[in-house]
Design a protein around this motif. Structure first.
Motif, PDB file in Angstrom:
ATOM      1  N   THR A 288     -12.786 -13.820   9.109  1.00  0.00           N
ATOM      2  CA  THR A 288     -13.798 -13.795   8.056  1.00  0.00           C
ATOM      3  C   THR A 288     -15.121 -13.376   8.681  1.00  0.00           C
ATOM      4  OG1 THR A 288     -14.528 -16.094   8.315  1.00  0.00           O
ATOM      5  CG2 THR A 288     -12.666 -15.687   6.819  1.00  0.00           C
TER       6      THR A 288
ATOM      7  N   ARG B   4     -19.189 -12.237   6.987  1.00  0.00           N
ATOM      8  CA  ARG B   4     -20.061 -11.739   5.922  1.00  0.00           C
ATOM      9  C   ARG B   4     -21.265 -11.051   6.542  1.00  0.00           C
ATOM     10  NH1 ARG B   4     -20.391 -15.389   0.685  1.00  0.00           N
ATOM     11  NH2 ARG B   4     -22.419 -14.431   0.825  1.00  0.00           N
TER      12      ARG B   4
ATOM     13  N   TYR C  48     -12.112  -9.940   6.779  1.00  0.00           N
ATOM     14  CA  TYR C  48     -12.120 -10.396   5.388  1.00  0.00           C
ATOM     15  C   TYR C  48     -13.542 -10.805   5.035  1.00  0.00           C
ATOM     16  CZ  TYR C  48     -10.668 -13.314   1.347  1.00  0.00           C
ATOM     17  OH  TYR C  48     -10.502 -13.872   0.094  1.00  0.00           O
ATOM     18  N   TYR C  49     -14.119 -10.167   4.049  1.00  0.00           N
ATOM     19  CA  TYR C  49     -15.481 -10.469   3.608  1.00  0.00           C
ATOM     20  C   TYR C  49     -15.451 -11.740   2.776  1.00  0.00           C
ATOM     21  CZ  TYR C  49     -16.217  -5.550   4.887  1.00  0.00           C
ATOM     22  OH  TYR C  49     -16.284  -4.341   5.539  1.00  0.00           O
ATOM     23  N   CYS C  50     -15.576 -12.842   3.472  1.00  0.00           N
ATOM     24  CA  CYS C  50     -15.370 -14.144   2.853  1.00  0.00           C
ATOM     25  C   CYS C  50     -16.195 -15.191   3.583  1.00  0.00           C
ATOM     26  CB  CYS C  50     -13.879 -14.473   2.942  1.00  0.00           C
ATOM     27  SG  CYS C  50     -13.441 -16.150   2.536  1.00  0.00           S
TER      28      CYS C  50
ATOM     29  N   PRO D 216     -15.644 -18.993   3.639  1.00  0.00           N
ATOM     30  CA  PRO D 216     -14.848 -20.114   3.139  1.00  0.00           C
ATOM     31  C   PRO D 216     -15.644 -21.412   3.023  1.00  0.00           C
ATOM     32  CG  PRO D 216     -14.175 -19.534   5.369  1.00  0.00           C
ATOM     33  CD  PRO D 216     -15.194 -18.534   4.948  1.00  0.00           C
TER      34      PRO D 216
ATOM     35  N   CYS E  32     -11.669 -19.668  -0.654  1.00  0.00           N
ATOM     36  CA  CYS E  32     -11.986 -18.537   0.241  1.00  0.00           C
ATOM     37  C   CYS E  32     -11.771 -17.201  -0.457  1.00  0.00           C
ATOM     38  CB  CYS E  32     -11.203 -18.630   1.536  1.00  0.00           C
ATOM     39  SG  CYS E  32      -9.414 -18.589   1.375  1.00  0.00           S
TER      40      CYS E  32
ATOM     41  N   PRO F 287     -13.055 -13.438  -1.954  1.00  0.00           N
ATOM     42  CA  PRO F 287     -13.806 -12.329  -1.361  1.00  0.00           C
ATOM     43  C   PRO F 287     -15.234 -12.270  -1.884  1.00  0.00           C
ATOM     44  CG  PRO F 287     -12.484 -11.518  -3.160  1.00  0.00           C
ATOM     45  CD  PRO F 287     -12.122 -12.976  -2.992  1.00  0.00           C
TER      46      PRO F 287
ATOM     47  N   CYS G 108      -6.735 -22.152  10.108  1.00  0.00           N
ATOM     48  CA  CYS G 108      -8.141 -21.737  10.082  1.00  0.00           C
ATOM     49  C   CYS G 108      -8.828 -22.325  11.303  1.00  0.00           C
ATOM     50  CB  CYS G 108      -8.802 -22.240   8.798  1.00  0.00           C
ATOM     51  SG  CYS G 108     -10.577 -21.920   8.713  1.00  0.00           S
TER      52      CYS G 108
END
Length: 173
Positions: free
Chosen positions: A30, A32, A59-61, A63, A75, A77, A137
């Motif tokens: 992840t 951002r 992953y543009y996330c 969580p 979680c 997008p 995770c």
């Protein structure tokens, strides 16, 4: 639906076309906008980034914290355009696949085409569904950013759509 096991080779990527549905399994990270900025600053300074970018899936996330007994919180997008200033540099340094929602800039689409990458679309507003694909995770870097830190996720059969393929085709207009 095509099942994909990460990391993907250029041959795997070339076999996909915009509009294909895929089920992705393996390691993704992840990140951002705040994490992207730090990674790009590290690259510009000649420092090693906190994750291996070669064949990386980002992953543009951001969580949310996991509840007791859960692997991860919601979680879903985030809007991919927030990363468009940084994505071409990460792609040039080896990142192969990005996962998010929404349109991408011409510069990102060109970098995907030039470096044989993919942009996969996830369903926005479905954070509770997306967490069901996450089996592990782990915080990897930039913990001070909270939910915008970089997390290593192990996912199983994460259902996505090929939004932009390596030939420059896109389902997003």
């Amino acid at each position: 639906m095509k099942k994909l096991t990460l990391p993907l080779s250029d041959k795997d990527i070339a076999a996909l076309k915009a509009g294909d549905t895929v089920a992705v399994s393996g390691v993704i990270y992840t990140a951002r906008d705040a994490a992207h900025k730090r990674i790009c600053n590290a690259l510009e300074s000649g420092e090693k980034p906190p994750i291996e970018l070669e064949n990386a899936v980002i992953y543009y996330c951001g969580p949310t914290p996991a509840r007791k007994g859960e692997v991860i919180g919601s979680c879903g997008p985030t809007t991919s355009a927030r990363m468009d200033d940084y994505a071409p540099a990460l792609i040039a340094h080896g990142a192969k696949v990005m996962i998010g929602k929404g349109k991408r800039s011409a510069a990102v689409r060109e970098a995907i085409k030039k470096h044989c990458g993919l942009y996969l679309a996830a369903i926005g507003g479905a954070g509770a569904l997306m967490k069901s694909y996450v089996k592990k995770c782990e915080l990897v870097a930039y913990g001070d950013l909270g939910c915008e830190a970089i997390y290593k996720l192990e996912v199983e059969d994460m259902e996505l759509i090929v939004a932009s393929d390596c030939r420059g085709n896109s389902i997003l207009r």
